[in-house]
Each structure stands twice: as C-alpha cells, then as structure tokens.
Scaffold this active site. Structure first.
Site, mmCIF file in Angstrom:
data_model
loop_
_atom_site.group_PDB
_atom_site.id
_atom_site.type_symbol
_atom_site.label_atom_id
_atom_site.label_comp_id
_atom_site.label_asym_id
_atom_site.label_seq_id
_atom_site.Cartn_x
_atom_site.Cartn_y
_atom_site.Cartn_z
ATOM 1 N N SER A 149 0.874 -1.185 0.000
ATOM 2 C CA SER A 149 0.000 0.000 0.000
ATOM 3 C C SER A 149 0.903 1.224 0.000
ATOM 4 O O SER A 149 2.048 1.163 0.470
ATOM 5 C CB SER A 149 -0.863 0.009 1.265
ATOM 6 O OG SER A 149 -1.484 1.272 1.441
ATOM 7 N N TYR A 162 -1.148 -0.767 10.667
ATOM 8 C CA TYR A 162 -1.418 -1.222 9.289
ATOM 9 C C TYR A 162 -0.285 -0.771 8.370
ATOM 10 O O TYR A 162 0.241 -1.560 7.573
ATOM 11 C CB TYR A 162 -2.756 -0.646 8.837
ATOM 12 C CG TYR A 162 -3.068 -0.819 7.365
ATOM 13 C CD1 TYR A 162 -3.505 -2.044 6.864
ATOM 14 C CD2 TYR A 162 -2.928 0.250 6.474
ATOM 15 C CE1 TYR A 162 -3.802 -2.194 5.513
ATOM 16 C CE2 TYR A 162 -3.222 0.108 5.131
ATOM 17 C CZ TYR A 162 -3.658 -1.125 4.647
ATOM 18 O OH TYR A 162 -3.943 -1.271 3.304
ATOM 19 N N LYS A 166 2.531 -2.876 5.974
ATOM 20 C CA LYS A 166 2.685 -2.676 4.529
ATOM 21 C C LYS A 166 4.131 -2.326 4.183
ATOM 22 O O LYS A 166 4.646 -2.743 3.139
ATOM 23 C CB LYS A 166 1.710 -1.597 4.044
ATOM 24 C CG LYS A 166 0.247 -2.003 4.167
ATOM 25 C CD LYS A 166 -0.035 -3.257 3.335
ATOM 26 C CE LYS A 166 -1.472 -3.719 3.379
ATOM 27 N NZ LYS A 166 -1.721 -4.901 2.549
HETATM 28 N N1 LIG Z 1 -8.890 -0.287 -0.702
HETATM 29 C C1 LIG Z 1 -7.833 0.489 -0.617
HETATM 30 O O1 LIG Z 1 -7.933 1.755 -0.640
HETATM 31 C C2 LIG Z 1 -6.469 -0.114 -0.489
HETATM 32 C C3 LIG Z 1 -5.378 0.751 -0.590
HETATM 33 C C4 LIG Z 1 -4.097 0.223 -0.474
HETATM 34 C C5 LIG Z 1 -3.925 -1.140 -0.288
HETATM 35 N N2 LIG Z 1 -5.010 -1.956 -0.186
HETATM 36 C C6 LIG Z 1 -4.742 -3.372 0.029
HETATM 37 O O2 LIG Z 1 -5.428 -4.142 -0.942
HETATM 38 C C7 LIG Z 1 -5.733 -5.426 -0.402
HETATM 39 C C8 LIG Z 1 -7.190 -5.760 -0.648
HETATM 40 O O3 LIG Z 1 -7.971 -4.770 0.000
HETATM 41 P P1 LIG Z 1 -9.456 -4.445 -0.468
HETATM 42 O O4 LIG Z 1 -9.567 -2.968 -0.435
HETATM 43 O O5 LIG Z 1 -9.806 -5.195 -1.690
HETATM 44 O O6 LIG Z 1 -10.248 -5.028 0.795
HETATM 45 P P2 LIG Z 1 -11.696 -5.705 0.938
HETATM 46 O O7 LIG Z 1 -12.580 -5.315 -0.171
HETATM 47 O O8 LIG Z 1 -12.124 -5.436 2.326
HETATM 48 O O9 LIG Z 1 -11.369 -7.265 0.787
HETATM 49 C C9 LIG Z 1 -10.576 -7.902 1.748
HETATM 50 C C10 LIG Z 1 -10.495 -9.381 1.417
HETATM 51 O O10 LIG Z 1 -9.632 -10.020 2.360
HETATM 52 C C11 LIG Z 1 -10.328 -11.081 3.002
HETATM 53 N N3 LIG Z 1 -9.838 -11.190 4.373
HETATM 54 C C12 LIG Z 1 -9.867 -10.244 5.347
HETATM 55 N N4 LIG Z 1 -9.350 -10.731 6.482
HETATM 56 C C13 LIG Z 1 -8.979 -12.007 6.227
HETATM 57 C C14 LIG Z 1 -8.397 -13.041 6.992
HETATM 58 N N5 LIG Z 1 -8.084 -12.866 8.288
HETATM 59 N N6 LIG Z 1 -8.161 -14.235 6.404
HETATM 60 C C15 LIG Z 1 -8.474 -14.442 5.107
HETATM 61 N N7 LIG Z 1 -9.028 -13.488 4.323
HETATM 62 C C16 LIG Z 1 -9.280 -12.301 4.878
HETATM 63 C C17 LIG Z 1 -11.809 -10.688 2.914
HETATM 64 O O11 LIG Z 1 -12.677 -11.807 2.969
HETATM 65 P P3 LIG Z 1 -13.260 -12.392 4.370
HETATM 66 O O12 LIG Z 1 -13.780 -11.221 5.153
HETATM 67 O O13 LIG Z 1 -14.296 -13.376 3.975
HETATM 68 O O14 LIG Z 1 -12.100 -13.070 5.034
HETATM 69 C C18 LIG Z 1 -11.832 -10.083 1.510
HETATM 70 O O15 LIG Z 1 -11.877 -11.102 0.541
HETATM 71 C C19 LIG Z 1 -5.321 -5.372 1.074
HETATM 72 O O16 LIG Z 1 -4.042 -5.943 1.214
HETATM 73 C C20 LIG Z 1 -5.260 -3.882 1.372
HETATM 74 O O17 LIG Z 1 -4.344 -3.599 2.404
HETATM 75 C C21 LIG Z 1 -6.273 -1.478 -0.280
#
Ligand SMILES: NC(=O)c1ccc[n+]([C@@H]2O[C@H](COP(=O)([O-])OP(=O)(O)OC[C@H]3O[C@@H](n4cnc5c(N)ncnc54)[C@H](OP(=O)(O)O)[C@@H]3O)[C@@H](O)[C@H]2O)c1
Length: 257
Positions: A149, A162, A166
């Site tokens: 991130s 967090y 990262k």
């Molecule tokens: N969205 C942003 O602005 C952003 C920015 C920078 C980086 N990121 C990174 O991108 C990645 C994906 O984020 P996203 O925004 O797509 O999030 P999201 O929509 O909330 O999806 C998170 C996913 O991770 C799974 N998950 C969460 N906790 C888990 C656990 N303990 N074990 C197994 N699976 C788990 C969730 O499914 P379950 O709840 O069913 O487990 C879901 O499939 C992350 O690494 C995040 O740090 C996101």
C-alpha cells in the site's frame, strides 16, 4: 500480454471474495488461469467461483483464515491436491483493526494485524515454496505478488500499525526477490493508493475526505479494483519477466504530488 501462456496456470489469490482480490481473480480466470479463491467466508467465495464458472473460467473455493499458519499449510496442500501446482501467488488479504495513535496501540490489535497482513503472506509463500521443492517443480515462470500500500511508503497517522505491516511487506518482497531470483521465482509488490472497496469505504463515503483525496490525486479520482488488477496481471505475466523486487505504485499519482 499475448506472449504469456495463461492456460494451464494456477493462481492462488487471497482476499478473493471482494474488492481488489476479486478483481484480480476475475481477470486471471478470464485469461484462462485456474484460480484458487481464498478468504474466511466460504459463502462469499462460492458466489465469486460461480460467477467465474458462469463466464467459462475455472475457480475453486478454499476458505482459510490468513492469521493461522496451520490452516494456511492445510489450505495450500488442498490447493495443490486439487490443481496440481501453483504458478502465481497473490497475497492480498489484509485487516486493519487498529486505529489511533501508535502511543496507544493495543497489543492484541497489533498481533492480529501483523499475523494476517505479514505472517500470513510469508506463511503462504513458505508453504507453496515447500511444495515446489518437494515436487522438484520448474520455478522459472513462478510469480509472487504481495499487496502492499502507499501506506507502507509514507507515515500514516492513526493507521500506523497497518502502515508498518505494509512497509514490512515491501521489505519482505525485496529480500525474497534476492533470495529466490536464482531459481527464476519473481517476487514483486503492488502499492495501491485509495481504492473504492469495503476496506476504504468509511473514508471514501465521507464526502469531505474523498474530496480531499481527489484534490490531492493528480489523476483526479479514487481508484477502482480494476486499476489494481491490471498491475497484478502485468506482474503475473511474462511481460514482466525481468521485473523482481519492485514495488509498482498504482495510486493515480498520489505519492508523486
Ligand atoms: N482499498 C484500498 O484503498 C487499499 C489501498 C491500499 C492497499 N489496499 C490493500 O489491498 C488489499 C485488498 O484490499 P481491499 O480494499 O480489496 O479489501 P476488501 O474489499 O475489504 O477485501 C478484503 C479481502 O480479504 C479477506 N480477508 C480479510 N481478512 C482475512 C483473513 N483474516 N483471512 C483471510 N481473508 C481475509 C476478505 O474476505 P473475508 O472477510 O471473507 O475473510 C476479503 O476477501 C489489502 O491488502 C489492502 O491492504 C487497499
């Protein structure tokens, strides 16, 4: 991307039930890759799997908690038993239970964040690597992608734990790239900026905060999951055959501004 042979490849994507992970799983499946879909909630994964299959792709559900190393080892064994091998690892699942100043962080929240966001990523890589070694696999086109991130590139007040996970993912990615390069295994990270998913929804749905984000972002918008999946496809493909240990920032220019 036409020099890449996708058919016959297998990808393990964590956090595949929604958001960025789902977009990556969908895109890989559309290219002909068989996708192992991992997250905690099986029902959500089944919906993703069924949609992939409806579109002519191949996917299977492997529910697993990414904070539990024993469960991860078992999950990887099940994926290998089902698909025969894993060619692409997308470590993407993450959690962020801790908000507030670092001086007041609670240790259970610290442990959970580091277990899921960091230990879980390395546990997947270790378990898959063990399988590659045990079965004498040709690793020359294996690709590992770790979701970092922009939070790992900058200070991030109120989200420090967090952000530290990262930053550590970036360090881990570079070390693994150096350690595994001689075997042909490439290891890269993606550092997304603000992306509209349930993870960031509290911020994105706050009109004052989203206006400030859009104003600071040179490309003038918040990202969508498909912005990030394109980067993942590049790093999974042979088009990035000489790329390892890199951090691909996909943030609309946020960190440049
Ligand atoms: N969205 C942003 O602005 C952003 C920015 C920078 C980086 N990121 C990174 O991108 C990645 C994906 O984020 P996203 O925004 O797509 O999030 P999201 O929509 O909330 O999806 C998170 C996913 O991770 C799974 N998950 C969460 N906790 C888990 C656990 N303990 N074990 C197994 N699976 C788990 C969730 O499914 P379950 O709840 O069913 O487990 C879901 O499939 C992350 O690494 C995040 O740090 C996101």
């Amino acid at each position: 991307m036409n020099s890449t042979t996708w058919n016959g490849k297998v990808a393990l994507v964590t956090g595949a039930s929604r958001g960025i992970g789902k977009a990556i799983a969908d895109k890989l499946a559309a290219l002909g890759v068989s996708v192992a879909l991992v997250a905690r909630h099986e029902d959500d994964l089944i919906l993703v799997r069924d949609e992939i299959v409806r579109c002519g792709g191949t996917g299977e559900v492997f529910a697993c908690h990414m904070g539990n190393v024993d469960a991860i080892n078992t999950m990887v064994e099940h994926v290998i038993n089902h698909f025969g091998d894993i060619d692409i690892i997308v470590n993407n699942a993450a959690t962020n239970p801790s908000h507030g100043n670092l001086t007041e962080v609670s240790w259970p929240a610290w442990d959970k964040t580091f277990d899921v966001n960091l230990k879980g990523y390395l546990a997947v890589i270790q378990a898959v690597y063990r399988q590659w070694q045990e079965h004498g696999k040709d690793c020359s086109s294996k690709s590992i992608i770790n979701m970092a991130s922009i939070a790992g590139l900058e200070g991030m007040p109120q989200e420090g734990v967090y952000a530290m996970t990262k930053a550590a993912i970036i360090s881990m990615t570079k070390t693994l790239a150096a350690e595994l390069g001689s075997k042909g295994i490439r290891v890269n990270a993606i550092a997304p900026g603000w992306v509209d998913t349930s993870f960031s929804r509290a911020v994105i749905q706050n009109s004052r905060q989203v206006d400030a984000i859009v104003k600071k972002t040179p490309l003038g918008r918040v990202g969508i999951p498909q912005d990030i999946s394109g980067a993942a496809i590049f790093l999974a493909s042979d088009e990035s055959a000489y790329v390892t240990g890199s951090v691909l920032t996909v943030d609309g220019g946020w960190t440049a501004a």
